[in-house]
Design an enzyme around this catalytic site. Structure first.
Site, PDB file in Angstrom:
ATOM      1  N   LYS A 135       6.245 -18.586 -36.108  1.00 22.50           N
ATOM      2  CA  LYS A 135       5.096 -18.871 -35.225  1.00 22.50           C
ATOM      3  C   LYS A 135       4.740 -17.653 -34.387  1.00 22.50           C
ATOM      4  CE  LYS A 135       5.884 -21.095 -31.137  1.00 22.50           C
ATOM      5  NZ  LYS A 135       5.312 -20.394 -29.979  1.00 22.50           N
ATOM      6  N   ASN A 136       5.754 -17.039 -33.768  1.00 23.09           N
ATOM      7  CA  ASN A 136       5.471 -15.959 -32.822  1.00 23.09           C
ATOM      8  C   ASN A 136       5.030 -14.665 -33.507  1.00 23.09           C
ATOM      9  OD1 ASN A 136       6.072 -17.703 -30.821  1.00 23.09           O
ATOM     10  ND2 ASN A 136       7.993 -16.731 -30.178  1.00 23.09           N
ATOM     11  N   CYS A 157       2.777 -22.843 -16.899  1.00 26.17           N
ATOM     12  CA  CYS A 157       3.603 -23.155 -18.055  1.00 26.17           C
ATOM     13  C   CYS A 157       4.859 -23.848 -17.556  1.00 26.17           C
ATOM     14  CB  CYS A 157       3.942 -21.854 -18.767  1.00 26.17           C
ATOM     15  SG  CYS A 157       4.962 -22.104 -20.182  1.00 26.17           S
ATOM     16  N   ARG A 204       4.727 -17.048 -15.851  1.00 23.71           N
ATOM     17  CA  ARG A 204       4.151 -16.330 -16.993  1.00 23.71           C
ATOM     18  C   ARG A 204       2.861 -15.586 -16.636  1.00 23.71           C
ATOM     19  NH1 ARG A 204       5.551 -19.572 -22.461  1.00 23.71           N
ATOM     20  NH2 ARG A 204       5.665 -17.483 -23.257  1.00 23.71           N
ATOM     21  N   ASP A 229      14.631 -18.055 -26.128  1.00 25.16           N
ATOM     22  CA  ASP A 229      14.157 -19.170 -26.947  1.00 25.16           C
ATOM     23  C   ASP A 229      15.286 -19.926 -27.647  1.00 25.16           C
ATOM     24  OD1 ASP A 229      11.585 -18.683 -26.188  1.00 25.16           O
ATOM     25  OD2 ASP A 229      10.917 -17.843 -28.096  1.00 25.16           O
ATOM     26  N   ARG A 238       4.688 -28.026 -31.419  1.00 25.73           N
ATOM     27  CA  ARG A 238       4.074 -26.703 -31.239  1.00 25.73           C
ATOM     28  C   ARG A 238       4.806 -25.638 -32.057  1.00 25.73           C
ATOM     29  NH1 ARG A 238       4.910 -24.808 -25.942  1.00 25.73           N
ATOM     30  NH2 ARG A 238       4.268 -22.965 -27.069  1.00 25.73           N
TER      31      ARG A 238
HETATM   32  C1  UD1 Z   1       6.980 -14.351 -26.088  1.00 22.48           C
HETATM   33  C2  UD1 Z   1       7.245 -15.506 -27.025  1.00 22.48           C
HETATM   34  C3  UD1 Z   1       8.109 -16.555 -26.350  1.00 22.48           C
HETATM   35  C4  UD1 Z   1       9.379 -15.930 -25.800  1.00 22.48           C
HETATM   36  C5  UD1 Z   1       9.047 -14.731 -24.926  1.00 22.48           C
HETATM   37  C6  UD1 Z   1      10.291 -13.977 -24.469  1.00 22.48           C
HETATM   38  C7  UD1 Z   1       5.239 -15.521 -28.372  1.00 22.48           C
HETATM   39  C8  UD1 Z   1       4.026 -16.250 -28.781  1.00 22.48           C
HETATM   40  N1  UD1 Z   1       5.977 -16.083 -27.407  1.00 22.48           N
HETATM   41  O1  UD1 Z   1       6.240 -14.877 -24.986  1.00 22.48           O
HETATM   42  O2  UD1 Z   1       8.428 -17.553 -27.308  1.00 22.48           O
HETATM   43  O3  UD1 Z   1      10.055 -16.884 -25.019  1.00 22.48           O
HETATM   44  O4  UD1 Z   1       8.229 -13.794 -25.660  1.00 22.48           O
HETATM   45  O5  UD1 Z   1      11.046 -13.571 -25.560  1.00 22.48           O
HETATM   46  O6  UD1 Z   1       5.574 -14.486 -28.928  1.00 22.48           O
HETATM   47  N2  UD1 Z   1       5.579 -11.070 -17.673  1.00 22.48           N
HETATM   48  C9  UD1 Z   1       4.965 -10.537 -16.559  1.00 22.48           C
HETATM   49  N3  UD1 Z   1       3.714 -10.006 -16.705  1.00 22.48           N
HETATM   50  C10 UD1 Z   1       3.052  -9.992 -17.906  1.00 22.48           C
HETATM   51  C11 UD1 Z   1       3.712 -10.543 -19.042  1.00 22.48           C
HETATM   52  C12 UD1 Z   1       4.980 -11.064 -18.894  1.00 22.48           C
HETATM   53  O7  UD1 Z   1       5.511 -10.541 -15.453  1.00 22.48           O
HETATM   54  O8  UD1 Z   1       1.934  -9.499 -17.982  1.00 22.48           O
HETATM   55  C13 UD1 Z   1       6.926 -11.688 -17.539  1.00 22.48           C
HETATM   56  C14 UD1 Z   1       6.857 -13.191 -17.835  1.00 22.48           C
HETATM   57  O9  UD1 Z   1       6.467 -13.923 -16.701  1.00 22.48           O
HETATM   58  C15 UD1 Z   1       8.281 -13.484 -18.272  1.00 22.48           C
HETATM   59  C16 UD1 Z   1       8.696 -12.194 -18.972  1.00 22.48           C
HETATM   60  O10 UD1 Z   1       7.772 -11.190 -18.540  1.00 22.48           O
HETATM   61  O11 UD1 Z   1       9.102 -13.685 -17.162  1.00 22.48           O
HETATM   62  C17 UD1 Z   1       8.695 -12.294 -20.482  1.00 22.48           C
HETATM   63  O12 UD1 Z   1       7.403 -12.554 -20.942  1.00 22.48           O
HETATM   64  P1  UD1 Z   1       6.839 -12.006 -22.325  1.00 22.48           P
HETATM   65  O13 UD1 Z   1       7.846 -11.108 -22.961  1.00 22.48           O
HETATM   66  O14 UD1 Z   1       5.473 -11.472 -22.083  1.00 22.48           O
HETATM   67  O15 UD1 Z   1       6.745 -13.323 -23.165  1.00 22.48           O
HETATM   68  P2  UD1 Z   1       5.510 -13.877 -23.978  1.00 22.48           P
HETATM   69  O16 UD1 Z   1       4.860 -12.789 -24.745  1.00 22.48           O
HETATM   70  O17 UD1 Z   1       4.665 -14.730 -23.102  1.00 22.48           O
END
Ligand code: UD1
Length: 422
Positions: A22-23, A116, A121, A305, A397
Site C-alpha cells: 500500500k505505502n 489522525c 502528523r 507500523d 484501509r
Molecule cells: C508513512 C507511512 C506510515 C508510517 C510512517 C512512518 C505511507 C503512506 N505511510 O507515513 O504507514 O507509519 O511513514 O514510518 O507511506 N512529520 C512532521 N512534519 C512533516 C511530516 C512528518 O513533523 O511534514 C512527523 C510526523 O508527525 C511523524 C513523523 O514525522 O511524527 C513520521 O512521519 P512520516 O515519516 O512523514 O510518515 P508518513 O509519510 O505520514
C-alpha cells in the site's frame, strides 16, 4: 459497520502470497500524474486507501481502472489540480498529490489532510521542501495554495527523515530545473520503489535507500508499466500472527531484507525463521521469550507500523518486555483493548512495559487505527474464546480481505455486515 468475529486458539498453518505494498502503491499512483498518458501498475492491492486515491485521480479528470491487481491510469485527461476537501480528508496520503500536481500544472490547491488517530502528523516538512524548490505557498484556514511558474532544484535538508516529505520532494524535483539534493532523507523501501518507478518513466534519481537522494530534473516523463514491491507490513503482521498462535506459516512474495529488524526481534523472542529467496518460513512451537527493549525508529530500525502487532506477541511471552514508540505520539491506544483481553501492560509516556501472561481471553474490542486493528485480530486469533473486532474499516484501509487471507491459514474468522433497516 462491519465487524470480525474470531474463534481463537487455533495455530495458523499453511502458505500465503503477500499482497503489493500500500505505502509504495499510493505515492506511485500520485507520481503517475507526472507523465501524460497511460501508465499501468501491477500488484496494486485492493484496499480502501487505494480506492480513495483512485477516486481523487478520477476527480482530477484521470481515467482509472483497477482490475485483478492491475491499475490502468490515463492521466492525459487530467484537467484540474484542485483536490476537493472532502476527498483530502478521507486519507492522509492524499498529501502525496501536492508535489506531482504542482510539477505538472504549476499550481495546486489542496487541504490539510486533517488529524489522525495516531498523532498530529504535521506537513511542515512537505511545505518547506516545496518552498525550497521555488513554490509560493499560501495557507488560508485549511486550504493550501501552491504556485510555481518554474521549479528550481535545491539543496534540502530534512530536520526529520519523513517518508511522505521525502517522496513529495522527489516527485516535484523530478521535473524541476537542475539538481535537487535531499539530505537526511527517509530510507524506507517504499522510497526506493518510488525512485525505481520514476526512473522507469525517465527521471534521473539516485540514492534512495540512503540518507542522501539526488534528483537531476528532466523536461518530461513518459508513462510506463511497473510492478509494486510486496507489502512488508502485511508480511510482518502474518509473521507475528503465526508466532502468536504457535503456528507454522510460509510466506511467498516477500523481500526478507525489508523485514530484517522484525526478523531480528522475532528470533530474539525464540521464533524460528527460515529465509530462502523471497520465501520466509515462520514457526513457533513453544512460549515466546520476552524481548528486553524494542524502539520504533525510521527504517532500517524497527517500524512503528509493526509495533502494535509485536506487542500482542510480547503479551504472551515469558518475562517482561519494553516497547518504546518514538514516531507517533498517539500510537499506544491498543493497550487498553489488549488489557481487556487479559494482557498485563503498563504505559509510561511513550513506553509500554509488558509482563507476559500465559494466555489472552476473547473480548469485544475496537480497532482505533489500521495497525492497532491488525493487532487486535492477532490477539483474537491467539486468545481463548470468541473475540469481536469492531470498527474494521480501519483494517480494510491496509489489508486485502483480512478474513479471507487468515481463513486460508486455518483461522476461524468471519466478517459480519449489519443488516440494513428497511
Ligand atoms: C508513512 C507511512 C506510515 C508510517 C510512517 C512512518 C505511507 C503512506 N505511510 O507515513 O504507514 O507509519 O511513514 O514510518 O507511506 N512529520 C512532521 N512534519 C512533516 C511530516 C512528518 O513533523 O511534514 C512527523 C510526523 O508527525 C511523524 C513523523 O514525522 O511524527 C513520521 O512521519 P512520516 O515519516 O512523514 O510518515 P508518513 O509519510 O505520514
Amino acid at each position: 459497520m462491519d465487524k470480525l468475529v474470531i474463534e481463537g486458539g487455533k495455530p495458523l498453518s499453511g502458505t500465503i502470497v503477500i499482497q503489493g505494498a500500500k505505502n509504495a502503491a499510493l505515492p506511485i499512483l500520485a507520481a503517475s500524474l507526472l507523465a501524460e498518458g497511460t501508465t499501468t501498475i501491477d500488484h496494486v492491492p485492493d484496499l480502501l486507501d487505494i480506492d480513495v486515491m483512485l477516486n481523487i485521480l478520477r476527480e482530477l479528470g484521470c481515467r482509472a481502472e483497477h482490475v485483478g491487481g492491475t491499475v490502468v491510469l490515463d492521466t492525459e485527461t487530467a484537467h484540474t489540480s484542485h483536490v476537493p476537501e472532502s476527498l483530502m480528508r478521507q486519507m492522509r496520503s492524499s498529501i502525496f498529490l501536492m508535489g506531482p500536481l504542482l510539477a505538472r500544472f504549476g499550481e495546486t490547491q489542496v487541504y490539510q489532510p486533517g488529524g489522525c488517530a495516531i498523532g498530529e502528523r504535521k506537513i511542515d516538512l512537505h511545505l518547506e521542501g516545496l518552498k525550497a524548490l521555488g513554490a509560493e505557498i499560501e495557507e488560508i484556514g485549511n486550504r493550501i495554495i501552491c504556485r510555481a511558474d518554474k521549479l528550481q532544484g535545491a539543496d534540502i535538508h530534512l530536520s526529520f527523515p519523513s517518508v511522505g516529505a521525502t517522496e513529495n520532494i522527489m516527485m516535484a524535483a523530478a521535473l524541476a530545473e537542475g539538481r535537487t539534493t535531499i539530505s537526511n532523507a527517509a530510507r524506507e523501501p517504499e522510497i526506493q520503489d518510488l525512485q525505481h518507478f520514476l526512473n522507469a518513466m525517465g527521471a534521473k534519481i539516485m540514492g534512495a535507500g540512503t540518507d542522501t537522494i539526488t534528483v537531476d530534473g528532466v523536461q518530461s516523463l513518459t508513462p510506463c508499466r511497473y510492478k509494486v514491491i510486496p507489502d512488508r507490513i502485511v508480511a510482518g503482521t502474518i509473521m507475528v500472527a503465526a508466532a502468536a498462535t504457535r503456528g507454522q506459516v510460509t510466506l511467498q512474495n516477500t523481500q526478507p531484507a525489508h523485514l530484517s529488524s522484525l526478523i531480528h526481534v522475532l528470533r530474539r523472542a525464540g521464533v524460528q525463521i527460515v529465509v530462502d529467496g523471497d520465501i520466509i518460513k515462520v514457526g513457533c512451537a513453544t512460549r515466546p521469550k520476552a524481548v528486553e527493549r524494542i524502539v520504533t525508529s525510521p527504517y532500517p530500525a524497527f517500524p512503528t507500523d509493526l509495533q502494535s502487532q509485536v506487542m500482542v506477541l510480547l503479551t504472551l511471552a515469558d518475562g517482561v518486555s519494553i516497547l518504546k514508540e518514538t514516531i507517533f505520539e498517539g500510537r499506544l491506544k491498543h493497550v487498553d483493548e489488549l488489557s481487556r483481553m487479559g494482557a498485563d501492560i503498563r504505559v509510561d509516556m511513550n513506553a509500554a512495559f509488558i509482563r507476559g501472561v500465559p494466555r489472552l481471553y476473547g473480548a469485544t474490542a475496537e480497532a482505533t487505527d489500521l495497525r492497532a486493528g491488525a493487532a487486535l485480530v492477532i490477539a483474537g486469533l491467539a486468545a481463548q474464546g470468541k473475540t469481536v473486532v469492531e470498527q474494521i474499516h480501519h483494517i480494510d484501509r491496509g489489508y486485502e480481505k483480512i478474513e479471507t487471507m487468515l481463513s486460508r491459514l486455518g483461522a476461524r474468522i468471519s466478517r459480519y455486515a449489519p443488516v440494513p433497516n428497511n
